[in-house]
Scaffold this motif. Sequence first.
Motif, PDB file in Angstrom:
ATOM      1  N   PHE A 130     -19.906 -11.436 -14.228  1.00  0.00           N
ATOM      2  CA  PHE A 130     -19.011 -10.998 -12.988  1.00  0.00           C
ATOM      3  C   PHE A 130     -17.803 -12.010 -13.241  1.00  0.00           C
ATOM      4  CE2 PHE A 130     -23.245 -10.538 -11.259  1.00  0.00           C
ATOM      5  CZ  PHE A 130     -22.863  -9.164 -10.489  1.00  0.00           C
ATOM      6  N   TYR A 131     -17.777 -13.227 -13.597  1.00  0.00           N
ATOM      7  CA  TYR A 131     -16.651 -14.066 -13.726  1.00  0.00           C
ATOM      8  C   TYR A 131     -15.628 -13.537 -14.801  1.00  0.00           C
ATOM      9  CZ  TYR A 131     -19.183 -16.536 -10.295  1.00  0.00           C
ATOM     10  OH  TYR A 131     -19.995 -16.762  -9.253  1.00  0.00           O
ATOM     11  N   THR A 132     -16.233 -13.402 -15.997  1.00  0.00           N
ATOM     12  CA  THR A 132     -15.303 -13.025 -17.274  1.00  0.00           C
ATOM     13  C   THR A 132     -14.921 -11.800 -16.873  1.00  0.00           C
ATOM     14  OG1 THR A 132     -17.542 -12.641 -18.404  1.00  0.00           O
ATOM     15  CG2 THR A 132     -16.433 -14.706 -18.833  1.00  0.00           C
ATOM     16  N   LEU A 133     -15.505 -10.694 -16.403  1.00  0.00           N
ATOM     17  CA  LEU A 133     -14.909  -9.302 -16.181  1.00  0.00           C
ATOM     18  C   LEU A 133     -13.787  -9.583 -15.348  1.00  0.00           C
ATOM     19  CD1 LEU A 133     -18.157  -7.097 -16.258  1.00  0.00           C
ATOM     20  CD2 LEU A 133     -16.581  -7.283 -18.149  1.00  0.00           C
ATOM     21  N   SER A 134     -14.152 -10.463 -14.183  1.00  0.00           N
ATOM     22  CA  SER A 134     -13.206 -10.452 -13.112  1.00  0.00           C
ATOM     23  C   SER A 134     -11.811 -11.202 -13.728  1.00  0.00           C
ATOM     24  CB  SER A 134     -13.538 -11.494 -11.923  1.00  0.00           C
ATOM     25  OG  SER A 134     -14.785 -10.772 -11.350  1.00  0.00           O
ATOM     26  N   GLY A 135     -12.093 -12.092 -14.756  1.00  0.00           N
ATOM     27  CA  GLY A 135     -10.925 -12.789 -15.257  1.00  0.00           C
ATOM     28  C   GLY A 135     -10.028 -11.648 -16.160  1.00  0.00           C
ATOM     29  N   ILE A 136     -10.866 -10.747 -16.739  1.00  0.00           N
ATOM     30  CA  ILE A 136     -10.075  -9.834 -17.470  1.00  0.00           C
ATOM     31  C   ILE A 136      -9.431  -9.000 -16.399  1.00  0.00           C
ATOM     32  CG2 ILE A 136     -10.281  -7.632 -18.787  1.00  0.00           C
ATOM     33  CD1 ILE A 136     -12.719  -8.646 -20.046  1.00  0.00           C
ATOM     34  N   VAL A 137      -9.706  -8.770 -15.471  1.00  0.00           N
ATOM     35  CA  VAL A 137      -9.054  -8.024 -14.373  1.00  0.00           C
ATOM     36  C   VAL A 137      -7.980  -8.530 -13.967  1.00  0.00           C
ATOM     37  CG1 VAL A 137      -9.314  -7.097 -12.038  1.00  0.00           C
ATOM     38  CG2 VAL A 137     -11.106  -6.486 -13.793  1.00  0.00           C
ATOM     39  N   THR A 138      -7.914  -9.863 -13.635  1.00  0.00           N
ATOM     40  CA  THR A 138      -6.911 -10.776 -13.115  1.00  0.00           C
ATOM     41  C   THR A 138      -5.647 -11.020 -14.151  1.00  0.00           C
ATOM     42  OG1 THR A 138      -8.306 -11.836 -11.708  1.00  0.00           O
ATOM     43  CG2 THR A 138      -6.494 -12.896 -11.911  1.00  0.00           C
ATOM     44  N   SER A 139      -6.307 -11.471 -15.520  1.00  0.00           N
ATOM     45  CA  SER A 139      -5.225 -12.022 -16.446  1.00  0.00           C
ATOM     46  C   SER A 139      -4.593 -10.907 -17.308  1.00  0.00           C
ATOM     47  CB  SER A 139      -5.905 -12.958 -17.156  1.00  0.00           C
ATOM     48  OG  SER A 139      -7.095 -12.535 -17.876  1.00  0.00           O
ATOM     49  N   VAL A 140      -5.364  -9.786 -17.815  1.00  0.00           N
ATOM     50  CA  VAL A 140      -5.323  -8.733 -18.544  1.00  0.00           C
ATOM     51  C   VAL A 140      -4.703  -7.535 -17.785  1.00  0.00           C
ATOM     52  CG1 VAL A 140      -5.783  -7.432 -20.560  1.00  0.00           C
ATOM     53  CG2 VAL A 140      -6.720  -9.693 -20.260  1.00  0.00           C
TER      54      VAL A 140
END
Length: 116
Positions: free
Chosen positions: A23-33
Amino acid sequence: MFHLHGKLQYFLYPAPVDMRKSFYTLSGIVTSVMNRNVQDGEVFIFVNRNLTIMKILHLEHGGLVIYHKKLENGVFKLPTFDEMVSSQPIAWQDLMAIVSNVKPIQRRLKKRCKIT
């Protein structure tokens, strides 16, 4: 309950993703990349390098949900991209085509050496 339908917006991440991410790392990809916001209710699609595993990240009423599909045989056939983009918008019909039109692959078995 499965809450994906044609009225949502879908975004495919075009680069391979390590499927150990959650959840958190995929959400990080969504937000940052991908430069998107998970809280907007959009749907984000990730696949691995071998095109055998797909994860779909979506915010529903109770919180974040990951749908996970792993193919035993074959690979997902993704649409082609003209240029490297951070996210590729796709339609519901395209997602259904990706999931249902799995391209079979022929695997060659290697000969095993007999040890006597």
